[in-house]
Design a protein around this motif. Sequence first.
Motif, PDB file in Angstrom:
ATOM      1  N   GLY A  67      48.231 -77.558  34.178  1.00  0.00           N
ATOM      2  CA  GLY A  67      48.835 -76.263  33.918  1.00  0.00           C
ATOM      3  C   GLY A  67      50.315 -76.219  34.237  1.00  0.00           C
ATOM      4  N   GLN A  93      43.332 -69.686  36.844  1.00  0.00           N
ATOM      5  CA  GLN A  93      43.609 -70.559  37.980  1.00  0.00           C
ATOM      6  C   GLN A  93      45.120 -70.735  38.081  1.00  0.00           C
ATOM      7  N   PRO A 144      45.046 -77.697  40.368  1.00  0.00           N
ATOM      8  CA  PRO A 144      43.628 -77.923  40.681  1.00  0.00           C
ATOM      9  C   PRO A 144      43.239 -77.523  42.103  1.00  0.00           C
ATOM     10  N   TYR A 168      40.617 -69.602  41.736  1.00  0.00           N
ATOM     11  CA  TYR A 168      40.286 -68.923  40.485  1.00  0.00           C
ATOM     12  C   TYR A 168      40.283 -67.426  40.760  1.00  0.00           C
ATOM     13  N   VAL A 182      46.641 -71.189  34.457  1.00  0.00           N
ATOM     14  CA  VAL A 182      45.685 -71.658  33.457  1.00  0.00           C
ATOM     15  C   VAL A 182      44.659 -70.560  33.189  1.00  0.00           C
ATOM     16  N   VAL A 183      44.619 -70.132  31.936  1.00  0.00           N
ATOM     17  CA  VAL A 183      43.756 -69.016  31.554  1.00  0.00           C
ATOM     18  C   VAL A 183      42.449 -69.538  30.943  1.00  0.00           C
ATOM     19  N   PHE A 184      41.349 -68.896  31.337  1.00  0.00           N
ATOM     20  CA  PHE A 184      40.027 -69.232  30.792  1.00  0.00           C
ATOM     21  C   PHE A 184      39.422 -67.992  30.154  1.00  0.00           C
ATOM     22  N   GLU A 217      42.019 -79.024  34.050  1.00  0.00           N
ATOM     23  CA  GLU A 217      41.577 -77.640  33.830  1.00  0.00           C
ATOM     24  C   GLU A 217      42.117 -76.996  32.554  1.00  0.00           C
ATOM     25  N   ALA A 218      43.439 -77.145  32.303  1.00  0.00           N
ATOM     26  CA  ALA A 218      44.006 -76.467  31.133  1.00  0.00           C
ATOM     27  C   ALA A 218      43.336 -76.973  29.863  1.00  0.00           C
ATOM     28  N   SER A 260      39.857 -75.577  29.455  1.00  0.00           N
ATOM     29  CA  SER A 260      39.805 -74.192  28.977  1.00  0.00           C
ATOM     30  C   SER A 260      39.885 -74.119  27.454  1.00  0.00           C
ATOM     31  N   CYS A 294      45.874 -84.574  33.413  1.00  0.00           N
ATOM     32  CA  CYS A 294      47.096 -83.869  33.032  1.00  0.00           C
ATOM     33  C   CYS A 294      48.165 -84.779  32.444  1.00  0.00           C
ATOM     34  N   CYS A 310      50.120 -78.705  28.733  1.00  0.00           N
ATOM     35  CA  CYS A 310      49.059 -77.745  29.011  1.00  0.00           C
ATOM     36  C   CYS A 310      49.141 -76.467  28.187  1.00  0.00           C
ATOM     37  N   ALA A 311      50.246 -76.261  27.467  1.00  0.00           N
ATOM     38  CA  ALA A 311      50.312 -75.091  26.589  1.00  0.00           C
ATOM     39  C   ALA A 311      49.816 -75.448  25.191  1.00  0.00           C
TER      40      ALA A 311
END
Lengths: 537, 159
Positions: free
Chosen positions: A187, A381, A385, A389, A417-419, B85-86, B89, B123, B127-128
């Motif tokens: 992110g 988040q 990492p 959240y 970071v969007v979920f 994570e990104a 998602s 990573c 991430c965008a």
Amino acid sequence: MSVKVYIPCDAAAVSVGADAVAKSVAAEIASRRLNVTIVRNGSRGMFWLEPLVEVETPQGRIAYGPVSVDSVASLFDAGFLEGKTHPLCLGPTEEIPFLKNQERLTFARCGITDPLSLSDYMSHGGYRGLERALKLSPEAIVEEVTVSGLRGRGGAGFPTGIKWRTVLNTQADRKYIVCNADEGDSGTYADRMIMEGDPFVLIEGMTIAGIAVGATSGYIYVRSEYPHAFRALKRAIAIAYDKGYLGENVAGSGKRFDLDVRLGAGAYICGEETSLLESLEGKRGQIRFKPPLPAIEGLFGKPTVINNVISLSSVPIILHKGGEYYKNFGMGKSRGTLTIQLAGNIKRGGLVEKAFGLSLREAIYDFGGGTASGRPLRAVQVGGPLGAYFPESLLDTPLDYEAFAERKGMLGHGGVVVFDDTVDLAHQARFAMEFCAVESCGKCTPCRVGSTRGVEVIDRIIADQNRAENLELLDDLCAVLTDGSLCALGGLIPYPVQSAIRHFPEDFHKPAPSPDNGSGKVSANVPGKVEETRPWH
Amino acid sequence: MGKPKAWDADRASTLIKEQESVPGALLPILHTLQDEFGYIDKAAIPMIADALNLSHAEVHGVISFYHDFRHAPAGKHVLKMCRAEACQSMGCEGTIRHVEERLGVRLGETTGDRSFTVDAVYCLGNCALSPAVMLDGKLYGRVSREVADFLIDSAQRHA
């Protein structure tokens, strides 16, 4: 006069075709026999519009995007070289609300200049900070940074001025400036963007740091996942040497500052400052006990300033405009600007540099436009990492170090970071532990062993085996990790895990998944069975 | 990325000598050897240890600590797939599963014909524009299953 067309060379822009677009534009220019110069600039940080092509016109720069190879010929036909309209035309770049509503201090030049043109850099305010620093005493430079209120942008938020003062006041035959460019948090990409888009600002910041504390040598430690940034820095450093801004006589001052860039080797833990120093010394990236602090005994045992890319890149403007100027942005103890990086499932992903204090909701909705999928947002988040959240109900939290800490979260390096609602937080909690197991340096037991046990416990919770007992066990394990780990990796991994349990308890009480789950499902976030047999364990 | 050359002890010795006096020389040397040969040959360990006055264990320890260094050559193409994570998602796990099934390997493995090595990476700083992958050192964004197929097809055509 030749018309200038800007096409970013930023790795993210290239990842969606900027090189191919540049090639296609060059071919059109040749076949139409036009007098046009292509400048490969950094990215403006509006990634949903990449490749973003800009044309310099008497009315300013006009933007077109996202440009594909197929649309290049039609842009020429429509007269885009005169800034004429086209379905992809976005109007004047500076008027795009996403950009217009920012406060760009550190990123003032990024996306505007040719990253490897020193004359571009100079004509946009470059090296003005160094010029002023060279007229000041070392104490006065450190004082300026202290007054600015700048805090480490890598995540820890430690006051930069205090770090510098410690190194300044420590006597040694040799001191070092080290730039932590091991930007491993998911992110985040601000470090990468500035290294690729305005590398001289980092070089200038490190040079000022060297002059301030009496260090004659510096290293930038770049992660190997960033080959574009590594190449950009190598070339920028060579140019700075060539033009007398690095080496034995920095800008004619008689002061020496040498700079080199080193490549990491795929270890997340090397973003932890003492691991990074070990790695630079050619060792396994295992963390060191503190004390001694790196400011007293750092690289090769010498006093070392170790700062993040954005911290060091913010120094030139602080010296140029003064600490007071910088300090006037922000809120509470978080002074200056934060580079927010909107990432993941977001409609308008990109970099937002803004004074501290914007709310998470404003960042995600006003700038980011909500989720990319169009589905409801469920979790965010922040801080990589090791960050917590947050649910929708915490979106009004201001982006400020203390405000996040109060809500058991971490602002970190500013990655958001969007979920959407397809996320399964039990799966995310498991991933956090798994990540910690993969990336643990192995020095302390809570992190090395605890992370693997954590994965196992969460697996049992997901499989509905003695849930209540295992949730309690997980809580206990998290307490051990928090209190007993040597560094932030083990110490903070409970953040994502426990925030997931606290804010999304329903995800930890679902019926156990059936054994055939995970094959061919569209959503990535169902608790998959694939990872369990992954070979790196 | 140039094509890796076959292991050559003389060449390795020259490369080690070129960098042995650099402060903290071990990582730069290992990177240079891996760039040249595609992996770190076992035979390089005593050579590096001698040059830097380290024990064999210390050199081995460093090689094994870092995810980047390989003990054996990778496949002709290296596909690094982000699973942080990104990218999660935006559905990277689905793309990864698809690639694993298509190539018949798991992350971290090389195909039987040695044409592809597929690695996990955490990573890539894109991430965008998730999900992101890196194929032979080139970064790609918004990598759906279709894009992944396209990348694999193109790599196979240009084999």
